[in-house]
Design a protein around this motif. Structure first.
Motif, PDB file in Angstrom:
ATOM      1  N   GLY A   1       0.768  -1.231   0.037  1.00 34.01           N
ATOM      2  CA  GLY A   1      -0.042  -0.126   0.093  1.00 34.01           C
ATOM      3  C   GLY A   1       0.876   1.321   0.001  1.00 34.01           C
ATOM      4  O   GLY A   1       0.325   2.294  -0.350  1.00 34.01           O
ATOM      5  N   VAL A   2       1.972   1.318   0.378  1.00 35.49           N
ATOM      6  CA  VAL A   2       2.753   2.484   0.664  1.00 35.49           C
ATOM      7  C   VAL A   2       4.420   2.463   0.126  1.00 35.49           C
ATOM      8  O   VAL A   2       4.760   3.470  -0.447  1.00 35.49           O
ATOM      9  N   LEU A   3       4.403   1.321  -0.573  1.00 33.94           N
ATOM     10  CA  LEU A   3       6.053   1.149  -1.393  1.00 33.94           C
ATOM     11  C   LEU A   3       5.996   2.184  -2.320  1.00 33.94           C
ATOM     12  O   LEU A   3       6.907   2.846  -2.633  1.00 33.94           O
ATOM     13  N   GLU A   4       4.864   2.433  -3.231  1.00 30.46           N
ATOM     14  CA  GLU A   4       5.132   3.246  -4.397  1.00 30.46           C
ATOM     15  C   GLU A   4       5.352   4.429  -4.117  1.00 30.46           C
ATOM     16  O   GLU A   4       6.168   5.264  -4.604  1.00 30.46           O
ATOM     17  N   TYR A   5       4.664   5.072  -2.991  1.00 30.65           N
ATOM     18  CA  TYR A   5       5.005   6.500  -2.484  1.00 30.65           C
ATOM     19  C   TYR A   5       6.208   6.475  -1.763  1.00 30.65           C
ATOM     20  O   TYR A   5       6.710   7.827  -1.906  1.00 30.65           O
ATOM     21  N   CYS A   6       6.898   5.615  -1.162  1.00 31.06           N
ATOM     22  CA  CYS A   6       7.965   5.640  -0.604  1.00 31.06           C
ATOM     23  C   CYS A   6       9.043   5.758  -1.614  1.00 31.06           C
ATOM     24  O   CYS A   6      10.205   6.443  -1.661  1.00 31.06           O
ATOM     25  N   VAL A   7       8.872   5.073  -2.902  1.00 27.99           N
ATOM     26  CA  VAL A   7       9.731   5.193  -3.978  1.00 27.99           C
ATOM     27  C   VAL A   7       9.768   6.611  -4.542  1.00 27.99           C
ATOM     28  O   VAL A   7      10.787   7.030  -4.645  1.00 27.99           O
ATOM     29  N   LEU A   8       8.558   6.971  -4.582  1.00 30.00           N
ATOM     30  CA  LEU A   8       8.449   8.458  -5.289  1.00 30.00           C
ATOM     31  C   LEU A   8       9.215   9.390  -4.250  1.00 30.00           C
ATOM     32  O   LEU A   8       9.940  10.085  -4.792  1.00 30.00           O
ATOM     33  N   ALA A   9       9.156   9.251  -2.999  1.00 23.95           N
ATOM     34  CA  ALA A   9       9.666  10.202  -1.972  1.00 23.95           C
ATOM     35  C   ALA A   9      11.513   9.944  -2.198  1.00 23.95           C
ATOM     36  O   ALA A   9      12.114  11.020  -2.194  1.00 23.95           O
ATOM     37  N   LEU A  10      11.743   8.842  -2.427  1.00 28.90           N
ATOM     38  CA  LEU A  10      13.237   8.372  -2.532  1.00 28.90           C
ATOM     39  C   LEU A  10      13.883   9.046  -3.765  1.00 28.90           C
ATOM     40  O   LEU A  10      14.951   9.525  -3.990  1.00 28.90           O
ATOM     41  N   LEU A  11      13.089   9.170  -4.736  1.00 31.70           N
ATOM     42  CA  LEU A  11      13.256   9.910  -5.946  1.00 31.70           C
ATOM     43  C   LEU A  11      13.253  11.459  -6.029  1.00 31.70           C
ATOM     44  O   LEU A  11      13.580  12.141  -7.113  1.00 31.70           O
ATOM     45  N   ARG A  12      12.513  12.077  -4.953  1.00 36.12           N
ATOM     46  CA  ARG A  12      12.261  13.386  -4.794  1.00 36.12           C
ATOM     47  C   ARG A  12      13.434  14.283  -5.103  1.00 36.12           C
ATOM     48  O   ARG A  12      13.347  15.283  -5.742  1.00 36.12           O
ATOM     49  N   ASP A  13      14.332  14.115  -4.400  1.00 31.88           N
ATOM     50  CA  ASP A  13      15.602  14.690  -4.410  1.00 31.88           C
ATOM     51  C   ASP A  13      16.996  14.383  -5.336  1.00 31.88           C
ATOM     52  O   ASP A  13      17.653  15.342  -5.596  1.00 31.88           O
ATOM     53  N   GLU A  14      16.903  13.279  -5.739  1.00 31.70           N
ATOM     54  CA  GLU A  14      18.004  12.814  -6.667  1.00 31.70           C
ATOM     55  C   GLU A  14      17.273  11.657  -7.477  1.00 31.70           C
ATOM     56  O   GLU A  14      16.624  10.858  -6.993  1.00 31.70           O
ATOM     57  N   PRO A  15      17.944  11.556  -8.802  1.00 30.94           N
ATOM     58  CA  PRO A  15      17.840  10.477  -9.787  1.00 30.94           C
ATOM     59  C   PRO A  15      18.426   9.020  -9.039  1.00 30.94           C
ATOM     60  O   PRO A  15      19.494   9.396  -8.204  1.00 30.94           O
ATOM     61  N   ARG A  16      17.829   8.124  -9.244  1.00 27.80           N
ATOM     62  CA  ARG A  16      18.209   7.000  -8.487  1.00 27.80           C
ATOM     63  C   ARG A  16      18.112   5.667  -9.418  1.00 27.80           C
ATOM     64  O   ARG A  16      17.295   5.580 -10.149  1.00 27.80           O
ATOM     65  N   TYR A  17      19.101   4.466  -9.260  1.00 28.07           N
ATOM     66  CA  TYR A  17      19.153   3.322 -10.297  1.00 28.07           C
ATOM     67  C   TYR A  17      18.287   2.305  -9.155  1.00 28.07           C
ATOM     68  O   TYR A  17      18.306   2.393  -7.920  1.00 28.07           O
ATOM     69  N   GLY A  18      17.830   1.337  -9.994  1.00 29.57           N
ATOM     70  CA  GLY A  18      16.892   0.180  -9.040  1.00 29.57           C
ATOM     71  C   GLY A  18      17.576  -0.524  -8.048  1.00 29.57           C
ATOM     72  O   GLY A  18      17.087  -0.289  -6.772  1.00 29.57           O
ATOM     73  N   VAL A  19      18.922  -1.061  -8.012  1.00 28.68           N
ATOM     74  CA  VAL A  19      19.633  -1.524  -6.973  1.00 28.68           C
ATOM     75  C   VAL A  19      19.762  -0.295  -5.747  1.00 28.68           C
ATOM     76  O   VAL A  19      19.722  -0.809  -4.605  1.00 28.68           O
ATOM     77  N   GLU A  20      20.075   1.084  -6.279  1.00 29.03           N
ATOM     78  CA  GLU A  20      20.103   1.943  -5.149  1.00 29.03           C
ATOM     79  C   GLU A  20      19.015   1.970  -4.333  1.00 29.03           C
ATOM     80  O   GLU A  20      19.018   2.267  -3.222  1.00 29.03           O
ATOM     81  N   LEU A  21      17.697   1.811  -5.096  1.00 27.33           N
ATOM     82  CA  LEU A  21      16.414   1.952  -4.336  1.00 27.33           C
ATOM     83  C   LEU A  21      16.216   0.751  -3.539  1.00 27.33           C
ATOM     84  O   LEU A  21      15.824   1.004  -2.164  1.00 27.33           O
ATOM     85  N   LEU A  22      16.631  -0.250  -3.738  1.00 27.21           N
ATOM     86  CA  LEU A  22      16.530  -1.586  -3.100  1.00 27.21           C
ATOM     87  C   LEU A  22      17.383  -1.358  -1.660  1.00 27.21           C
ATOM     88  O   LEU A  22      16.999  -1.781  -0.665  1.00 27.21           O
ATOM     89  N   GLN A  23      18.668  -0.830  -1.796  1.00 27.36           N
ATOM     90  CA  GLN A  23      19.622  -0.795  -0.751  1.00 27.36           C
ATOM     91  C   GLN A  23      19.118   0.203   0.251  1.00 27.36           C
ATOM     92  O   GLN A  23      19.030   0.040   1.373  1.00 27.36           O
TER      93      GLN A  23
END
Length: 125
Positions: free
Chosen positions: A25-47
């Protein structure tokens, strides 16, 4: 493992049907929040998500989610050379993604407060 009961793995990740549904329910928005300040790649998001046991997820979850965000116009991608191998696909937040994140951030406190109120023993709405 008891069905319906969360279990904590050796890595601290919380698992079980309830934890899985909450995370979905919240993962999508957490990922959006992680992308808010800088571009990230998939493994970086996983970490980054893995730093929080309740949000730890797998490549089998994050890459389809990133594809859905891109198709929905909430994220965009670009390739960037990597010093340690092939080019990496980076994800950035679009204006629509910023709007979706802002809406979620506006609604979340009242949603969380309502659920906390309902879950409190002896309280009735």
């Amino acid at each position: 493992m008891v069905p319906g009961i969360a279990n904590e793995g050796a890595d601290g990740a919380v698992d079980g049907p309830v934890a899985t549904q909450l995370r979905k329910g919240v993962l999508e928005y957490c990922v959006l929040a992680l992308l808010r300040d800088e571009p990230r790649y998939g493994v970086e998001l996983l970490q980054e998500l893995g730093r929080f046991p309740t949000l730890a997820t797998s490549q089998g979850t994050i890459y389809p989610l990133l594809s859905r965000l891109r198709r929905a116009g909430l994220a965009d991608t670009f390739l960037r050379d990597s010093a340690s191998g092939p080019s990496r696909r980076y994800y950035t937040l679009t204006d629509a993604g910023r709007s979706a994140l802002k809406e979620f951030a506006t609604l979340w406190p009242a949603f969380r407060e309502t659920v906390d109120h309902i879950l409190a023993p002896g309280d009735t709405p």
